[in-house]
Design a protein around this motif. Structure first.
Motif, PDB file in Angstrom:
ATOM      1  N   VAL A 147       0.817  -1.212   0.000  1.00 44.23           N
ATOM      2  CA  VAL A 147       0.000   0.000   0.000  1.00 44.23           C
ATOM      3  C   VAL A 147       0.852   1.263   0.000  1.00 44.23           C
ATOM      4  CG1 VAL A 147      -1.959  -1.076   1.116  1.00 44.23           C
ATOM      5  CG2 VAL A 147      -0.221  -0.007   2.526  1.00 44.23           C
ATOM      6  N   LEU A 148       0.280   2.300  -0.564  1.00 42.96           N
ATOM      7  CA  LEU A 148       0.840   3.654  -0.514  1.00 42.96           C
ATOM      8  C   LEU A 148      -0.300   4.593  -0.168  1.00 42.96           C
ATOM      9  CD1 LEU A 148       3.017   3.753  -3.757  1.00 42.96           C
ATOM     10  CD2 LEU A 148       3.852   3.773  -1.402  1.00 42.96           C
ATOM     11  N   GLY A 149      -0.101   5.463   0.787  1.00 42.38           N
ATOM     12  CA  GLY A 149      -1.110   6.441   1.153  1.00 42.38           C
ATOM     13  C   GLY A 149      -2.303   5.875   1.906  1.00 42.38           C
ATOM     14  N   HIS A 150      -2.136   4.750   2.557  1.00 45.74           N
ATOM     15  CA  HIS A 150      -3.217   4.160   3.363  1.00 45.74           C
ATOM     16  C   HIS A 150      -3.400   5.016   4.614  1.00 45.74           C
ATOM     17  CE1 HIS A 150      -5.371   1.244   5.862  1.00 45.74           C
ATOM     18  NE2 HIS A 150      -5.636   0.585   4.760  1.00 45.74           N
ATOM     19  N   PHE A 160     -15.387  -6.792  -3.447  1.00 45.30           N
ATOM     20  CA  PHE A 160     -16.727  -6.757  -4.018  1.00 45.30           C
ATOM     21  C   PHE A 160     -16.776  -6.207  -5.429  1.00 45.30           C
ATOM     22  CE2 PHE A 160     -17.698  -6.843   0.524  1.00 45.30           C
ATOM     23  CZ  PHE A 160     -18.641  -7.846   0.547  1.00 45.30           C
ATOM     24  N   TYR A 161     -15.841  -5.332  -5.789  1.00 44.08           N
ATOM     25  CA  TYR A 161     -15.958  -4.647  -7.076  1.00 44.08           C
ATOM     26  C   TYR A 161     -14.587  -4.201  -7.555  1.00 44.08           C
ATOM     27  CZ  TYR A 161     -16.950  -0.792 -10.303  1.00 44.08           C
ATOM     28  OH  TYR A 161     -16.975   0.039 -11.385  1.00 44.08           O
ATOM     29  N   VAL A 162     -14.343  -4.324  -8.857  1.00 41.24           N
ATOM     30  CA  VAL A 162     -13.185  -3.727  -9.538  1.00 41.24           C
ATOM     31  C   VAL A 162     -13.732  -3.062 -10.784  1.00 41.24           C
ATOM     32  CG1 VAL A 162     -10.973  -4.128 -10.673  1.00 41.24           C
ATOM     33  CG2 VAL A 162     -11.609  -5.507  -8.689  1.00 41.24           C
ATOM     34  N   ASP A 163     -13.388  -1.795 -11.020  1.00 38.60           N
ATOM     35  CA  ASP A 163     -13.924  -1.097 -12.181  1.00 38.60           C
ATOM     36  C   ASP A 163     -13.378  -1.696 -13.476  1.00 38.60           C
ATOM     37  OD1 ASP A 163     -11.991   1.482 -13.394  1.00 38.60           O
ATOM     38  OD2 ASP A 163     -11.308   0.253 -11.719  1.00 38.60           O
ATOM     39  N   GLU A 164     -14.015  -1.379 -14.578  1.00 40.77           N
ATOM     40  CA  GLU A 164     -13.684  -1.968 -15.881  1.00 40.77           C
ATOM     41  C   GLU A 164     -12.228  -1.761 -16.292  1.00 40.77           C
ATOM     42  OE1 GLU A 164     -16.466  -0.326 -18.638  1.00 40.77           O
ATOM     43  OE2 GLU A 164     -18.167  -1.389 -17.752  1.00 40.77           O
ATOM     44  N   ARG A 165     -11.638  -0.648 -15.916  1.00 39.11           N
ATOM     45  CA  ARG A 165     -10.246  -0.359 -16.301  1.00 39.11           C
ATOM     46  C   ARG A 165      -9.232  -0.843 -15.265  1.00 39.11           C
ATOM     47  NH1 ARG A 165     -10.405   5.607 -18.933  1.00 39.11           N
ATOM     48  NH2 ARG A 165     -10.897   6.216 -16.819  1.00 39.11           N
ATOM     49  N   GLY A 166      -9.707  -1.437 -14.175  1.00 38.99           N
ATOM     50  CA  GLY A 166      -8.800  -1.958 -13.160  1.00 38.99           C
ATOM     51  C   GLY A 166      -8.083  -0.888 -12.369  1.00 38.99           C
ATOM     52  N   LEU A 216      -5.963   1.256  -7.483  1.00 42.93           N
ATOM     53  CA  LEU A 216      -4.999   0.223  -7.820  1.00 42.93           C
ATOM     54  C   LEU A 216      -3.856   0.791  -8.646  1.00 42.93           C
ATOM     55  CD1 LEU A 216      -7.554  -2.557  -8.768  1.00 42.93           C
ATOM     56  CD2 LEU A 216      -6.474  -2.138  -6.540  1.00 42.93           C
ATOM     57  N   GLY A 217      -2.670   0.257  -8.427  1.00 39.58           N
ATOM     58  CA  GLY A 217      -1.484   0.681  -9.164  1.00 39.58           C
ATOM     59  C   GLY A 217      -1.005  -0.418 -10.091  1.00 39.58           C
ATOM     60  N   THR A 218       0.256  -0.331 -10.441  1.00 44.40           N
ATOM     61  CA  THR A 218       0.842  -1.324 -11.338  1.00 44.40           C
ATOM     62  C   THR A 218       1.204  -2.582 -10.576  1.00 44.40           C
ATOM     63  OG1 THR A 218       3.038  -0.401 -10.978  1.00 44.40           O
ATOM     64  CG2 THR A 218       1.795   0.440 -12.867  1.00 44.40           C
ATOM     65  N   HIS A 219       1.275  -3.668 -11.300  1.00 44.18           N
ATOM     66  CA  HIS A 219       1.681  -4.938 -10.690  1.00 44.18           C
ATOM     67  C   HIS A 219       3.171  -4.891 -10.437  1.00 44.18           C
ATOM     68  CE1 HIS A 219      -1.893  -7.108 -12.762  1.00 44.18           C
ATOM     69  NE2 HIS A 219      -2.271  -6.312 -11.807  1.00 44.18           N
ATOM     70  N   GLY A 220       3.572  -5.438  -9.329  1.00 45.53           N
ATOM     71  CA  GLY A 220       4.989  -5.532  -8.984  1.00 45.53           C
ATOM     72  C   GLY A 220       5.337  -6.953  -8.603  1.00 45.53           C
ATOM     73  N   ALA A 221       6.591  -7.169  -8.380  1.00 46.18           N
ATOM     74  CA  ALA A 221       7.045  -8.509  -7.969  1.00 46.18           C
ATOM     75  C   ALA A 221       6.574  -8.766  -6.547  1.00 46.18           C
ATOM     76  CB  ALA A 221       8.558  -8.604  -8.056  1.00 46.18           C
ATOM     77  N   MET A 222       5.916  -9.872  -6.341  1.00 48.31           N
ATOM     78  CA  MET A 222       5.458 -10.238  -5.003  1.00 48.31           C
ATOM     79  C   MET A 222       6.206 -11.492  -4.582  1.00 48.31           C
ATOM     80  SD  MET A 222       3.175  -8.126  -3.911  1.00 48.31           S
ATOM     81  CE  MET A 222       2.563  -9.090  -2.568  1.00 48.31           C
ATOM     82  N   ASN A 223       7.196 -11.321  -3.754  1.00 49.74           N
ATOM     83  CA  ASN A 223       7.882 -12.490  -3.196  1.00 49.74           C
ATOM     84  C   ASN A 223       8.326 -12.158  -1.787  1.00 49.74           C
ATOM     85  OD1 ASN A 223      10.611 -11.422  -3.144  1.00 49.74           O
ATOM     86  ND2 ASN A 223      10.600 -11.616  -5.364  1.00 49.74           N
ATOM     87  N   SER A 224       8.684 -13.156  -1.053  1.00 47.96           N
ATOM     88  CA  SER A 224       9.001 -12.953   0.363  1.00 47.96           C
ATOM     89  C   SER A 224      10.248 -12.124   0.591  1.00 47.96           C
ATOM     90  CB  SER A 224       9.142 -14.315   1.058  1.00 47.96           C
ATOM     91  OG  SER A 224      10.165 -15.054   0.450  1.00 47.96           O
TER      92      SER A 224
END
Length: 60
Positions: free
Chosen positions: A14-17, A32-38, A50-58
């Motif tokens: 997260v950023l800006g939570h 519950f919901y994600v808009d058409e453009r994500g 939502l932002g860009t996908h990043g690498a998710m690893n431990s």
């Protein structure tokens, strides 16, 4: 991060939570919901931009 939830949720950093520190790794409440453009998503407790996908690893 592995999830054991039986409902759809968001997992990421997260950023800006309003409560959590930036870059905290989170798993949200039920999705519950994600808009058409994500660009936006609604969970049980709040809206997320939502932002860009990043690498998710431990190691990150």
């Amino acid at each position: 991060m592995r999830t054991t939830r039986e409902v759809p949720c968001l997992v990421g950093r997260v950023l800006g939570h309003p409560i959590l520190d930036d870059h905290s790794l989170i798993q949200t409440s039920e999705l519950f919901y994600v808009d058409e453009r994500g660009e936006f998503a609604r969970t049980r407790s709040r809206w997320y931009r939502l932002g860009t996908h990043g690498a998710m690893n431990s190691g990150v």
